[in-house]
Design a protein around this motif. Sequence first.
Motif, PDB file in Angstrom:
ATOM      1  N   VAL A 272       0.819  -1.215   0.000  1.00  0.00           N
ATOM      2  CA  VAL A 272       0.000   0.000   0.000  1.00  0.00           C
ATOM      3  C   VAL A 272       0.853   1.265   0.000  1.00  0.00           C
ATOM      4  CG1 VAL A 272      -1.729   1.334   1.287  1.00  0.00           C
ATOM      5  CG2 VAL A 272      -1.969  -1.145   1.084  1.00  0.00           C
ATOM      6  N   GLU A 273       1.926   1.279   0.816  1.00  0.00           N
ATOM      7  CA  GLU A 273       2.771   2.482   0.895  1.00  0.00           C
ATOM      8  C   GLU A 273       3.325   2.855  -0.480  1.00  0.00           C
ATOM      9  OE1 GLU A 273       2.871   4.457   3.210  1.00  0.00           O
ATOM     10  OE2 GLU A 273       2.794   3.482   5.166  1.00  0.00           O
ATOM     11  N   ASN A 274       3.830   1.864  -1.199  1.00  0.00           N
ATOM     12  CA  ASN A 274       4.380   2.148  -2.531  1.00  0.00           C
ATOM     13  C   ASN A 274       3.292   2.572  -3.504  1.00  0.00           C
ATOM     14  OD1 ASN A 274       7.056   1.633  -1.845  1.00  0.00           O
ATOM     15  ND2 ASN A 274       6.856  -0.563  -2.233  1.00  0.00           N
ATOM     16  N   GLU A 275       2.103   1.983  -3.362  1.00  0.00           N
ATOM     17  CA  GLU A 275       0.990   2.365  -4.237  1.00  0.00           C
ATOM     18  C   GLU A 275       0.582   3.820  -4.007  1.00  0.00           C
ATOM     19  OE1 GLU A 275      -0.541   1.116  -6.682  1.00  0.00           O
ATOM     20  OE2 GLU A 275      -0.083  -1.019  -6.696  1.00  0.00           O
ATOM     21  N   ILE A 276       0.640   4.263  -2.753  1.00  0.00           N
ATOM     22  CA  ILE A 276       0.318   5.667  -2.445  1.00  0.00           C
ATOM     23  C   ILE A 276       1.322   6.582  -3.130  1.00  0.00           C
ATOM     24  CG2 ILE A 276       0.200   7.393  -0.608  1.00  0.00           C
ATOM     25  CD1 ILE A 276      -0.865   5.188   1.242  1.00  0.00           C
ATOM     26  N   GLN A 277       2.611   6.211  -3.045  1.00  0.00           N
ATOM     27  CA  GLN A 277       3.645   7.021  -3.702  1.00  0.00           C
ATOM     28  C   GLN A 277       3.431   7.058  -5.208  1.00  0.00           C
ATOM     29  OE1 GLN A 277       5.754   8.921  -1.986  1.00  0.00           O
ATOM     30  NE2 GLN A 277       4.717   8.077  -0.190  1.00  0.00           N
ATOM     31  N   ARG A 278       3.085   5.900  -5.791  1.00  0.00           N
ATOM     32  CA  ARG A 278       2.868   5.844  -7.243  1.00  0.00           C
ATOM     33  C   ARG A 278       1.639   6.652  -7.659  1.00  0.00           C
ATOM     34  NH1 ARG A 278       5.257   0.496  -6.840  1.00  0.00           N
ATOM     35  NH2 ARG A 278       3.279  -0.460  -6.214  1.00  0.00           N
ATOM     36  N   SER A 279       0.670   6.779  -6.757  1.00  0.00           N
ATOM     37  CA  SER A 279      -0.549   7.518  -7.097  1.00  0.00           C
ATOM     38  C   SER A 279      -0.289   9.023  -7.231  1.00  0.00           C
ATOM     39  CB  SER A 279      -1.629   7.273  -6.041  1.00  0.00           C
ATOM     40  OG  SER A 279      -1.316   7.948  -4.839  1.00  0.00           O
ATOM     41  N   LEU A 280       0.886   9.477  -6.823  1.00  0.00           N
ATOM     42  CA  LEU A 280       1.241  10.894  -6.957  1.00  0.00           C
ATOM     43  C   LEU A 280       1.984  11.176  -8.262  1.00  0.00           C
ATOM     44  CD1 LEU A 280       2.466  11.522  -3.294  1.00  0.00           C
ATOM     45  CD2 LEU A 280       0.224  12.064  -4.256  1.00  0.00           C
ATOM     46  N   ASP A 281       2.347  10.113  -8.998  1.00  0.00           N
ATOM     47  CA  ASP A 281       3.077  10.273 -10.257  1.00  0.00           C
ATOM     48  C   ASP A 281       2.136  10.634 -11.395  1.00  0.00           C
ATOM     49  OD1 ASP A 281       5.374   9.558  -8.907  1.00  0.00           O
ATOM     50  OD2 ASP A 281       5.296   7.453  -9.552  1.00  0.00           O
ATOM     51  N   ARG A 282       2.638  11.398 -12.348  1.00  0.00           N
ATOM     52  CA  ARG A 282       1.856  11.703 -13.553  1.00  0.00           C
ATOM     53  C   ARG A 282       1.709  10.481 -14.437  1.00  0.00           C
ATOM     54  NH1 ARG A 282       4.256  15.087 -17.364  1.00  0.00           N
ATOM     55  NH2 ARG A 282       2.220  15.570 -18.263  1.00  0.00           N
ATOM     56  N   LYS A 283       2.765   9.685 -14.486  1.00  0.00           N
ATOM     57  CA  LYS A 283       2.806   8.565 -15.430  1.00  0.00           C
ATOM     58  C   LYS A 283       2.377   7.276 -14.750  1.00  0.00           C
ATOM     59  CE  LYS A 283       5.904   6.566 -18.913  1.00  0.00           C
ATOM     60  NZ  LYS A 283       7.272   6.631 -19.489  1.00  0.00           N
ATOM     61  N   VAL A 284       1.472   6.531 -15.385  1.00  0.00           N
ATOM     62  CA  VAL A 284       1.007   5.237 -14.885  1.00  0.00           C
ATOM     63  C   VAL A 284       1.330   4.187 -15.941  1.00  0.00           C
ATOM     64  CG1 VAL A 284      -0.977   3.883 -14.114  1.00  0.00           C
ATOM     65  CG2 VAL A 284      -0.868   6.332 -13.595  1.00  0.00           C
TER      66      VAL A 284
END
Length: 489
Positions: A272-284
């Motif tokens: 979950v922690e890493n997913e939260i960080q990734r949710s702040l990125d522009r690129k998915v």
Amino acid sequence: MTAELLVNITPSETRVAYIDGGILQEIHIEREARRGIVGNIYKGRVSRVLPGMQAAFVDIGLEKAAFLHASDIMPHTECVAGDEKKNFIVRDISELVRQGQDLMVQVVKDPLGTKGARLTTDITLPSRYLVFMPGASHVGVSQRIESEAERNRLKAVVAAYCDELGGYIIRTAAEGVGEDELASDAAFLKRLWTKVIERKKRNKTRCRLYGEVALSQRILRDFAGAALDRIRIDSRLSFEHLLEFTGEYIPEMTAKLELYTGKQPIFDLFDVENEIQRSLDRKVELKSGGYLIIDQTEAMTTVDINTGAFVGHRNLEETIFNTNIEATQAIARQLRLRNLGGIIIIDFIDMNNEDHRRRVLHSLEQALSKDRVKTGVNGFSQLGLVEMTRKRTRESIEHVLCQDCRVCKGRGTLKTVETVCYEIMREIVRVHHAYDSDRFLVYASPSVGEALKSDESHALAEVEIFVGKQVKVQVEPLYTQEQFDVVMM
């Protein structure tokens, strides 16, 4: 596929993650320092009546007296048609309240600056699908539920729950919801109102009778009736509070509560922690090699789809179609995860095949059907963009966790070294014309200072000749790339 809630508690922050099929779908964050009092119900006392302002000040036990306007001392008018509302006449405040009178009031606006909270006597209690209106005898339906058949169905179901305690407003989220969920919500709200009345009789004035519940309790309330397998909480104290809360208001969820005692942090269980960080990125990144670019602006959110490294196996048309289909699932998840609301514009990769466009749109609608927040898809526009809306229920995760960069001031870009160098040279000429000086000292960031001494040294020399004065450059390690000062010596 299992679904569960992970509740992470610290003294200053509560975080709740909704996991479905082992994948993070929603994240909710609440910080104690930013909790407001909107929705709280108080037993207050009128401290002052102001006929000239048609208002009264009410002491509800806060630092500043709260404000109650005559127009907020009204019967329930949420479900009344616009023409009928005109028949409600706002009476003089002196006829409605008197100094020293005890009132039950609800906060509709938080205190702001020197102003106290704004109050109403028109009390409502919300749950996931319904809003309870004490003392009312009717059922209202959200205007956003457009289907007449569905409005009539919901009204017929909820009308059976109205009694001497009050009536209900059916919220937008109730569209398509079954009778069991509505009955559960109605029972929850009646129990809640009964508790408020008991506290009012028991307590003296200037006290809180009901407070909008904390995030962990609110989430359980909103997920009541949802297909959850378990709810894991990593704080013993909060676990006991939730046991008490569910036992009193949502008894069917008590058996699903578990105290998490594992050694690794609870949010490490499903990354979950890493997913939260990734949710702040522009690129998915997409599994196929394609990717999304998500940009959140003041007016709307835009989503752009690209094939990236995905080259497909047949032809270009199939590659584009497969990338767009995969993107629909990712988009639906990202909207929930980031809690993006308002207008959303999706730029799918251009498709010439009308059947492909129809199937991509259907895939998007199917993926969005799992969203607990109301969404609406308007189809492809003349420019080939998909326009959709998603109801705003709370701040996006970016707004909760981030602030504008002090370097780029929210632009998301920085001026190039070359641009800053030319700005410095123009500033030297401007200062030369405005003031008398013997020479100039330029303070600049390392990258700009290096450029002035190397790549732009010839241009800087020409400026020295033009102003007829020496220009010295000094590097300041703490300066950002756009920051500089031109000092006269």
